[in-house]
Design a protein around this motif. Structure first.
Motif, PDB file in Angstrom:
ATOM      1  N   LEU A  25      36.010  47.286  28.372  1.00 44.99           N
ATOM      2  CA  LEU A  25      36.557  48.231  27.384  1.00 44.99           C
ATOM      3  C   LEU A  25      35.466  49.059  26.727  1.00 44.99           C
ATOM      4  CD1 LEU A  25      39.456  46.441  25.468  1.00 44.99           C
ATOM      5  CD2 LEU A  25      39.540  48.666  26.591  1.00 44.99           C
ATOM      6  N   ASP A  26      34.339  48.411  26.422  1.00 38.66           N
ATOM      7  CA  ASP A  26      33.290  49.159  25.746  1.00 38.66           C
ATOM      8  C   ASP A  26      32.735  50.267  26.630  1.00 38.66           C
ATOM      9  OD1 ASP A  26      32.286  47.278  27.461  1.00 38.66           O
ATOM     10  OD2 ASP A  26      30.420  47.011  26.346  1.00 38.66           O
ATOM     11  N   ARG A  27      32.627  50.004  27.969  1.00 38.84           N
ATOM     12  CA  ARG A  27      32.139  51.030  28.880  1.00 38.84           C
ATOM     13  C   ARG A  27      33.169  52.148  29.047  1.00 38.84           C
ATOM     14  NH1 ARG A  27      29.315  47.422  33.751  1.00 38.84           N
ATOM     15  NH2 ARG A  27      27.994  46.157  32.384  1.00 38.84           N
ATOM     16  N   ILE A  28      34.443  51.743  29.116  1.00 36.90           N
ATOM     17  CA  ILE A  28      35.501  52.768  29.200  1.00 36.90           C
ATOM     18  C   ILE A  28      35.453  53.675  27.974  1.00 36.90           C
ATOM     19  CG2 ILE A  28      37.999  53.135  29.234  1.00 36.90           C
ATOM     20  CD1 ILE A  28      38.247  50.515  30.798  1.00 36.90           C
ATOM     21  N   GLY A  29      35.325  53.052  26.811  1.00 35.85           N
ATOM     22  CA  GLY A  29      35.263  53.838  25.584  1.00 35.85           C
ATOM     23  C   GLY A  29      34.059  54.747  25.536  1.00 35.85           C
ATOM     24  N   ALA A  30      32.905  54.249  25.964  1.00 36.00           N
ATOM     25  CA  ALA A  30      31.691  55.065  25.942  1.00 36.00           C
ATOM     26  C   ALA A  30      31.811  56.249  26.897  1.00 36.00           C
ATOM     27  CB  ALA A  30      30.485  54.200  26.305  1.00 36.00           C
ATOM     28  N   TYR A  31      32.383  56.004  28.056  1.00 41.81           N
ATOM     29  CA  TYR A  31      32.519  57.099  29.021  1.00 41.81           C
ATOM     30  C   TYR A  31      33.518  58.148  28.530  1.00 41.81           C
ATOM     31  CZ  TYR A  31      33.139  59.534  33.456  1.00 41.81           C
ATOM     32  OH  TYR A  31      33.198  60.504  34.437  1.00 41.81           O
ATOM     33  N   LEU A  32      34.634  57.691  27.948  1.00 43.80           N
ATOM     34  CA  LEU A  32      35.593  58.643  27.377  1.00 43.80           C
ATOM     35  C   LEU A  32      34.954  59.457  26.252  1.00 43.80           C
ATOM     36  CD1 LEU A  32      38.948  56.618  27.269  1.00 43.80           C
ATOM     37  CD2 LEU A  32      38.581  58.815  28.402  1.00 43.80           C
ATOM     38  N   ALA A  33      34.153  58.806  25.447  1.00 42.50           N
ATOM     39  CA  ALA A  33      33.474  59.507  24.358  1.00 42.50           C
ATOM     40  C   ALA A  33      32.512  60.546  24.899  1.00 42.50           C
ATOM     41  CB  ALA A  33      32.736  58.499  23.478  1.00 42.50           C
TER      42      ALA A  33
END
Length: 757
Positions: free
Chosen positions: A52-60
């Motif tokens: 989730l943290d990587r998904i969030g960082a990439y979306l950001a």
């Protein structure tokens, strides 16, 4: 063809989460989020929460790039994907993802595009409604508090955009409050640096509806949709929610910014918005914290003691509204502090008023008169607040407040607790006395003591009946009205208004109880003090009609509430002594005062005779009253000579010059007898005609006849007053050297004829 193969090969080597994220974005942003690929991404995030943290960082990363390039369509798609992921994932691994999410929201809020600011706010509100499984100990919302507060003050040139941004700011603040209150670290939002931004932002938007209401009137009750579209109503709801969540230790942090906002925008005069704000505060907070708000208002009143009178009056009126609401719940323990502060400001106001008057002596300017008028507004507001506050206290606290206020009244021989008026002079002392007695009058209103001793203890009664409070007719009126509040325990006062001959007292339906032993003891100890106060009050030359009416009511209430057989006898003797004041006129009272005293005595003895039900007394009063109304031959007009003071050796001219006629017209102003107007006009015409046409010898003979009749009456009264009256306790007679006691019942006692009839 080779380059395309290389690209496909590189794409196959990218991490799966990136490929899933890229797939949710269509080639044309107008097509919106690719729902099928979004479901795959959501399933992947739930199945592998550590990603989730990587998904969030990439979306950001993608969102930040799209914001810079103004590709707002893809920004909307990215935020929609973030919202769905937030709603679907509730594991502990969501914490790093939340940081990326908040970073993206902050990016949107920092942009200058209103649509992006609203989009970021909506996402934050959705996040605020999510209940996380574990608390976050490192997350802070300082940026969001500042940014949302700034949005609440939007001044965009387009009214629609301005309204949209302000609504977003208010909803953002509401989201911050909800999120932090439910969090373990909720205390951070109540810090002064945050409250100093949140509260003024809400008040700024609430103030707009007040401006509209002042022009168009109050709006109808808004529906749910209208509340969401109206910044003022939305801000009010948020303000209520904020105050409702405040607890004991942080209440002051939420209230103090309100004072700063009202001071900065000069909203104490006029104070409609200030009153509205504190009504919201008092109704929104928990009832047990009401006294904190009242103490904060008093503290701010001390801070503003040098401000203009209208500002101070506005603060005091706000205090009155707060007290009115707090009185229904918990007022708190510091009751004396409230009254002490109000009395201190009362003295300050009087000091300002007299200071302005002295500084402008000899130059009557409009500004000075205006300042004095404004100070009177302050004083009236203080009195009204003291009275309302005191009248809503329990009886045990109210009696303490009565003693406290009475102790502050400057009287001769008072203790050091009274207000210092040495620098105010006689005029200032009188003003303070009147203000404090008016406050005491309001506090005693509605007070019902079980015994008169509890209502009028000696430390309270002695200064109340002090000669210092008899030097002015208004002071005497206030003292008597306070006595009425405390003596009248059955609400009979309204039935006794006005000096008048009552044909049948039973029609008044007077309520009374048997005199208690404590009341009998009180009258034995303090009765003479009350009689003396009434007697001296009748002799004051500056009395007006209201003074005589209040004195009559005092006698009547004493008869109803405190009179046993001994007190009745004392009251009759007092009535005769009052009659002598008017007849003998040793104090050279004006005609109006003498008529007022005679009217008082006549009305009271008529009332008393029916209350004690002595047959001979009642018959005599009824007979004389009827004859007076029919023929007036036995009325006071005929029995009291037109020559009151006749000295031997005076010639006829001196007698005529010193003549004072107690006419029926003069007495009519003191005794309320209706239906005799036509007869009175006729009699006046005859008297004027007689004095114009009749010879002088005839007029002098008539005066001499009436003077002789007066002296005969006075001689009879003197003989009756010198001879001791019969007493229920018995009289002693000596027969053959032995003493015998003979008791006479009250109902068989024959009272002397009263010339007032």
């Amino acid at each position: 063809m080779g380059r395309k193969g290389v690209c496909c090969c590189c794409a196959a080597l990218r991490p799966r989460y990136k490929r899933l994220v890229d797939n949710i974005f269509p080639e044309d942003p107008k097509d919106g989020l690719v729902k099928a690929d979004m479901e795959k991404l959501t399933f992947y995030a739930v199945s592998a929460p550590e990603k989730l943290d990587r998904i969030g960082a990439y979306l950001a990363e993608r969102l930040s790039r799209d914001v810079v390039r103004h590709r707002y369509g893809y920004v909307l798609i990215a935020m929609e994907a973030l919202d769905q992921l937030l709603m679907a994932c509730h594991s502990q691994s969501i914490k790093p993802f939340v940081e990326s999410f908040l970073h993206m929201v902050a990016k949107l809020l920092e942009s200058g595009e209103p649509k992006l600011q609203v989009l970021g706010t909506n996402s934050f509100v959705k996040f605020a409604n999510i209940e996380e499984d574990t608390p976050s100990y490192h997350r802070r919302y300082d940026f969001f508090v500042s940014r949302f507060s700034a949005m609440c003050h939007s001044c965009d040139h387009d009214p629609e955009i301005q309204k949209e941004i302000r609504i977003a700011g208010i909803r953002g603040i509401q989201g911050v409050v909800r999120k932090t209150v439910n969090d373990e670290l909720r205390a951070t939002i109540w810090e002064p640096q945050h409250m100093d931004k949140i509260v003024p932002s809400l008040l700024f938007n609430m103030q707009k509806i007040e401006d509209v209401d002042s022009r168009t009137g109050l709006p109808s009750s808004p529906t749910g949709g209208e509340k969401e579209e109206n910044p003022a109503l939305l801000a009010e709801n948020c303000f209520r929610e904020l105050l409702g969540r405040a607890t004991y230790g942080i209440m002051n942090n939420a209230v103090r910014p309100v004072f700063a906002h009202l001071d900065h925008h000069k909203l104490w005069d006029p104070n409609e918005f200030a009153v509205s704000c504190f009504k919201i505060i008092m109704y929104s907070i928990q009832a047990q914290y009401s006294h904190h708000v009242i103490q904060e208002i008093l503290r701010h009143l001390d801070v503003c003691k040098r401000d203009s009178p209208r500002v101070r009056a506005g603060i005091i009126q706000v205090l009155l509204e707060a007290v009115a609401i707090a009185a229904k719940g918990s007022i708190g323990p510091a009751v004396l502090e409230v009254f002490n502060t109000l009395l201190k400001h009362l003295r300050i106001s009087v000091d300002f008023e007299l200071g302005d008057r002295r500084s402008s002596a000899g130059s009557a300017t409009f500004s000075t008169a205006s300042k004095e008028s404004d100070e009177r507004i302050v004083q009236n507001a203080i009195i009204q607040t003291i009275g309302f506050f005191g009248s809503n206290l329990p009886d045990y606290q109210r009696s303490e407040i009565m003693m406290f206020i009475m102790g502050k009244v400057p009287v001769f021989g008072s203790t050091s607790q009274s207000l210092d008026t040495s620098h105010l002079g006689d005029l200032g002392t009188r003003r303070i006395q009147i203000m404090l007695l008016r406050s005491l009058l309001m506090v005693t209103s509605g007070y019902k003591a079980t015994t008169i001793t509890n209502a009028l203890p000696a430390p309270f009664l002695d200064p109340l009946l002090s000669p210092s409070l008899m030097e002015d007719s208004e002071l005497r009126q206030l003292v008597l009205e306070i006595l009425h509040n405390l003596i009248d325990r059955h609400d009979n006062r309204a039935k006794l208004r006005g000096i008048r001959i009552i044909p049948d007292v039973s029609d008044l339906k007077i309520k009374r109880d048997k005199i208690s032993r404590q009341d009998v003891s009180f009258m034995k100890k303090h009765g003479q003090q009350l009689y003396r106060h009434i007697y001296l009050g009748c002799k004051e030359e500056d009395n007006v009609q209201k003074n005589f009416e209040l004195l009559y009511t005092s006698l009547a209430l004493t008869t109803i509430e405190l009179a046993n057989e001994e007190v009745v006898i004392d009251l009759i003797r007092l009535a005769i002594a009052l009659q002598d004041i008017a007849i003998i006129n040793e104090d050279n009272l004006p005609m109006f005062n003498r008529c007022g005293v005679m009217a008082l005595v006549a009305a009271y003895l008529n009332f008393l005779s029916q209350m004690i039900a002595v047959p001979a007394f009642c018959q005599h009063v009824s007979k004389v009253t009827d004859e007076d109304r029919l023929s007036r031959r036995k009325s006071i007009v005929d029995t009291v000579s037109i020559q009151v003071d006749i000295l031997p050796g005076n010639n006829t001219e001196d007698k005529v010059d010193n003549t004072e006629e107690i006419t029926f017209e003069a007495l009519k102003k003191a005794i309320d007898n209706n239906g005799l107007e036509e007869q009175e006009k006729e009699k006046r015409r005859l008297v004027i005609e007689k004095f114009q046409k009749a010879p002088f010898e005839e007029i002098a003979a008539q005066c001499e006849t009436k003077a002789n009749l007066l002296h005969d009456r006075l001689a009879q009264i003197l003989e009756l007053t010198i001879r001791p009256p019969p007493s229920p306790s018995g009289t002693m007679t000596v027969t053959a050297g032995h003493a015998h006691y003979q008791s006479v019942p009250v109902y068989e006692m024959k009272f002397p004829d009263l010339c007032v009839y």
